[in-house]
Design a protein around this motif. Structure first.
Motif, PDB file in Angstrom:
ATOM      1  N   SER A  72       0.833  -1.210   0.000  1.00  0.00           N
ATOM      2  CA  SER A  72       0.000   0.000   0.000  1.00  0.00           C
ATOM      3  C   SER A  72       0.863   1.255   0.000  1.00  0.00           C
ATOM      4  CB  SER A  72      -0.921  -0.009   1.224  1.00  0.00           C
ATOM      5  OG  SER A  72      -1.747  -1.146   1.231  1.00  0.00           O
ATOM      6  N   VAL A  78      -5.900   1.534   2.067  1.00  0.00           N
ATOM      7  CA  VAL A  78      -4.724   2.144   2.689  1.00  0.00           C
ATOM      8  C   VAL A  78      -3.952   2.983   1.678  1.00  0.00           C
ATOM      9  CG1 VAL A  78      -2.573   1.678   3.913  1.00  0.00           C
ATOM     10  CG2 VAL A  78      -4.591   0.285   4.368  1.00  0.00           C
ATOM     11  N   LEU A 107      -5.777   6.356   0.974  1.00  0.00           N
ATOM     12  CA  LEU A 107      -5.671   7.305   2.077  1.00  0.00           C
ATOM     13  C   LEU A 107      -4.237   7.783   2.272  1.00  0.00           C
ATOM     14  CD1 LEU A 107      -8.035   5.557   4.658  1.00  0.00           C
ATOM     15  CD2 LEU A 107      -8.525   7.580   3.283  1.00  0.00           C
ATOM     16  N   ALA A 108      -3.266   6.875   2.115  1.00  0.00           N
ATOM     17  CA  ALA A 108      -1.864   7.267   2.239  1.00  0.00           C
ATOM     18  C   ALA A 108      -1.454   8.214   1.121  1.00  0.00           C
ATOM     19  CB  ALA A 108      -0.970   6.029   2.239  1.00  0.00           C
ATOM     20  N   SER A 139      -2.196   6.732  10.231  1.00  0.00           N
ATOM     21  CA  SER A 139      -3.652   6.701  10.407  1.00  0.00           C
ATOM     22  C   SER A 139      -4.312   5.856   9.329  1.00  0.00           C
ATOM     23  CB  SER A 139      -4.215   8.125  10.372  1.00  0.00           C
ATOM     24  OG  SER A 139      -3.731   8.894  11.456  1.00  0.00           O
ATOM     25  N   ALA A 140      -3.856   5.992   8.085  1.00  0.00           N
ATOM     26  CA  ALA A 140      -4.396   5.181   6.993  1.00  0.00           C
ATOM     27  C   ALA A 140      -4.125   3.698   7.232  1.00  0.00           C
ATOM     28  CB  ALA A 140      -3.786   5.626   5.667  1.00  0.00           C
ATOM     29  N   SER A 141      -2.937   3.389   7.722  1.00  0.00           N
ATOM     30  CA  SER A 141      -2.594   1.994   8.002  1.00  0.00           C
ATOM     31  C   SER A 141      -3.476   1.410   9.097  1.00  0.00           C
ATOM     32  CB  SER A 141      -1.116   1.893   8.405  1.00  0.00           C
ATOM     33  OG  SER A 141      -0.270   2.374   7.383  1.00  0.00           O
ATOM     34  N   SER A 155      -5.467   5.830  16.246  1.00  0.00           N
ATOM     35  CA  SER A 155      -5.412   6.616  15.016  1.00  0.00           C
ATOM     36  C   SER A 155      -5.646   8.103  15.300  1.00  0.00           C
ATOM     37  CB  SER A 155      -6.455   6.093  14.017  1.00  0.00           C
ATOM     38  OG  SER A 155      -6.472   6.865  12.846  1.00  0.00           O
TER      39      SER A 155
END
Length: 287
Positions: free
Chosen positions: A83, A156, A159-160, A200-202, A276
Motif C-alpha cells: 500500500s 490504505v 488514504l496514504a 492513520s491510513a494503516s 489513530s
C-alpha cells in the motif's frame, strides 16, 4: 427561519445518528453481558475450547480471539508495504495522466465486494495452495490473510496517497534546491512529513481487516483452534458470529457469548480508532 432550517436539519440528523449508536451499544451489552452468568470472564477469554452446543456449553474464546488477531496481523504485514509503495508511486512518481487514472481506480477497488473475493479464495486460491503445498485443505490462515490483504490495499494506498499529496510543494522545492534527488526527497522529506497520515491510513486498514466477515468466513477454514502455522485453519470472531448466530436459540448462553464476541470486536476497533486519532493529533501538534 429559512437561514436556521439547514442547521436544524443537521442537528436533527446528528442527534438521530447518536441515538441509534447509543441504542446499538445498549442492545449489544444487554444481550452479551448475561453470558457471564454461565461462564467466568477468565474462562471466556482464556479457555481454549469452543463447543457451544455441549451441555453445559464450553465457551472458551481464546482460539477465536487469537484467530482474529492472527488473520489481521498477517494480512497487515502483506498489505501495508504494498500500500505504501503504491501510494508513493501515485503521489510522487507517476505522471499526471497516470495519476488521474490510478486514483479513481484505487477508490473504486476499495468497494470491491468481499463476498466475491471470498469466492475467488475458495475456488481458485484454495485449490492452488492445496496442490502446491500438499495440504489437506487450502482454506486456512494464509488464504484468508492474502485475500484480506488484497481487500485492504486499495483503502490504505488511497488514504496514504492523500496524506502524501497534502505535503506542501514548498518542502519538495526546497529539497530539490539543495540538490536532493527525487528519491531522497521522497524518503527524507515527503514520507516523514506525511507519516501521521500514513500511520492513520494503516490503522484504518487494519481495522477494516479486523472487522471483515465474508472473506474469513469463506476462506479461513472455520476451525476454532490456536494456529501454530500459516497453513492452519482458523475461526475469527466475525466468522463465528456470522456462521452461528442464525442457528442459536435466543437467550441461551451461546447466544449471549456471540454478542459478547461482538463486544470484544467493538473494544478492539475502538482501541485502533483511539490510536489513530492520537497519532493524527500528535502529527498536527508537530506540524
Amino acid at each position: 427561519m429559512k437561514d436556521r432550517l439547514p442547521g436544524i436539519v443537521v442537528k436533527g440528523m446528528s442527534s438521530a445518528g447518536i441515538f441509534i449508536m447509543i441504542f446499538i451499544l445498549y442492545f449489544l451489552f444487554r444481550e452479551g453481558i448475561p453470558v457471564l452468568k454461565a461462564v467466568t470472564l477468565k474462562d471466556l477469554f482464556f479457555g481454549d475450547l469452543w463447543y457451544p452446543a455441549e451441555n453445559p456449553p464450553v465457551l472458551g474464546m481464546f482460539p477465536l480471539i487469537v484467530g482474529t488477531l492472527a488473520v489481521t496481523a498477517a494480512s497487515s504485514l502483506l498489505a501495508l508495504p504494498f500500500s505504501l509503495l503504491i501510494a508513493v508511486f501515485v503521489s510522487e512518481v507517476a505522471p499526471r495522466p497516470v495519476r488521474e487514472l490510478l486514483k479513481p481506480v484505487l477508490e473504486l477497488l476499495g468497494f470491491f465486494p468481499s463476498i466475491v473475493l471470498g469466492f475467488i479464495g475458495m475456488v481458485v486460491l484454495a485449490p492452488w495452495l492445496q496442490e502446491t503445498f500438499d495440504m489437506l485443505s487450502g482454506l486456512n490462515l494464509l488464504n484468508a490473510s492474502v485475500l484480506l490483504g488484497v481487500l485492504t490495499v486499495p483503502i490504505v494506498s488511497s488514504l496514504a496517497e492523500e496524506a502524501l499529496s497534502a505535503v506542501p510543494a514548498d518542502l519538495r522545492d526546497a529539497s530539490y534546491a539543495l540538490g536532493a534527488t527525487r528519491f531522497e526527497t521522497t524518503r527524507k522529506v515527503v514520507v516523514p512529513s506525511a507519516l501521521p497520515g500514513i500511520l492513520s491510513a494503516s490503522l484504518l486498514g487494519v481495522m477494516r481487516a479486523l472487522g471483515e466477515t465474508m472473506v474469513v468466513l469463506m476462506a479461513a477454514g472455520g476451525a476454532a483452534i490456536i494456529p501454530l502455522s500459516i497453513f492452519d485453519p482458523v475461526r475469527p470472531l466475525t466468522s463465528t458470529i456470522a456462521a452461528e448466530m442464525g442457528e442459536t436459540p435466543v437467550g441461551s448462553p451461546h447466544y449471549a457469548a456471540l454478542f459478547f464476541g461482538g463486544i470484544v470486536l467493538l473494544l478492539m476497533t475502538l482501541g485502533i480508532n483511539l490510536l489513530s486519532a492520537w497519532i493524527e493529533k500528535k502529527g498536527k501538534l508537530v506540524q
